[in-house]
Design an enzyme around this catalytic site. Sequence first.
Site, short mmCIF file in Angstrom:
data_model
loop_
_atom_site.label_atom_id
_atom_site.label_comp_id
_atom_site.label_asym_id
_atom_site.label_seq_id
_atom_site.Cartn_x
_atom_site.Cartn_y
_atom_site.Cartn_z
N ASP A 38 52.52 -8.96 -14.31
CA ASP A 38 52.45 -9.87 -13.87
C ASP A 38 51.72 -10.76 -14.67
OD1 ASP A 38 52.51 -8.80 -11.38
OD2 ASP A 38 50.71 -7.87 -10.73
N TYR A 66 45.86 1.13 -18.17
CA TYR A 66 45.21 -0.23 -18.09
C TYR A 66 43.67 -0.28 -18.33
CZ TYR A 66 49.84 -0.66 -16.06
OH TYR A 66 50.94 -0.85 -15.39
N ASP A 80 44.70 -9.88 -5.94
CA ASP A 80 44.54 -10.32 -6.99
C ASP A 80 43.44 -11.53 -7.32
OD1 ASP A 80 46.23 -12.37 -7.11
OD2 ASP A 80 47.85 -11.10 -8.47
N ARG A 172 46.89 -3.09 -9.06
CA ARG A 172 46.72 -4.43 -8.03
C ARG A 172 46.37 -2.78 -6.79
NH1 ARG A 172 50.05 -8.04 -6.29
NH2 ARG A 172 51.64 -7.17 -7.12
#
Length: 287
Positions: A38, A66, A80, A172
């Site tokens: 993203d 991550y 987000d 997300r």
Amino acid sequence: MDIIINLNKPKDISSQQAVTKVKKFFVAKKAGHSGTLDPIATGVLIVCLNEATKITRFLSALDKEYRVKVKLGERTDTFDLTGRLLEKKNHFSLSEKVVQDVLKKFIGQIKQTPPMFSAIKIKGQLLYKLARRGIEIKRPERLIHIYGLDLIGFAPPYLDLIIQCSKGTYIRSLCNDIGKALGVGAHIIFLERTKVGNFRIEDSASIEELSCKKESIHSIDSAISFLEEIILDEESYRKAKNGMPVILVTEKKLINQYLRLKGGIGNTLFGIGRVEGNIIKIERLLN
């Protein structure tokens, strides 16, 4: 220049914009990446140039890691900090033990619904374009695997997590689901991809470092070194180079696996094959 770059994507640009910058820097004819980040996300983006674009799907199948910071008590439509606030809880109390107990429920193979704000197409329509118009449609669940979900920081309303997961995982969505399970809502405020297979953020290069950080640049052979290597004899090499299947000759058990195919002068990499029974079928030929 048929190479793979371990790029540390900067924040606030799309993955495709990052690829375009790398393509221009190396004056490449073709370029692609093996897994979208993203715009708000940073970290490992594997960029493939010229002939290396033929191996992107093998790299995109690798597991990922991550580092993420989550804000509890607020839920947004994008899951987000860029999204529209849908719900806010001003007062809530959660202990670290409660959080740890909920995180444990997400370890292993789980079902996940992709977010509306994603580049997935359903019946030819991009989900994020529908979402921008306020339209929500049913999305099929997908099976993903969460290998690790470690709480490395707890300072309410913020959680810091390290997540190891399979391909196809939407971080997300995972954090949104964690917020739901905690009963307070949640959204991501920071996301960094720290690993894709053996590609680590420590070895990645920023766009400004491309000319000097050589450890960020890989050959096709080294980039797919996780695939088993097979060296073909001269006759099999000639057939395989023409796209013809060849007989697998090895004592190793290689069932439905992809292989690095080598042969010719210097036994160089020339393609990728897939084992079906005792036959190697050609998946990709490299010039």
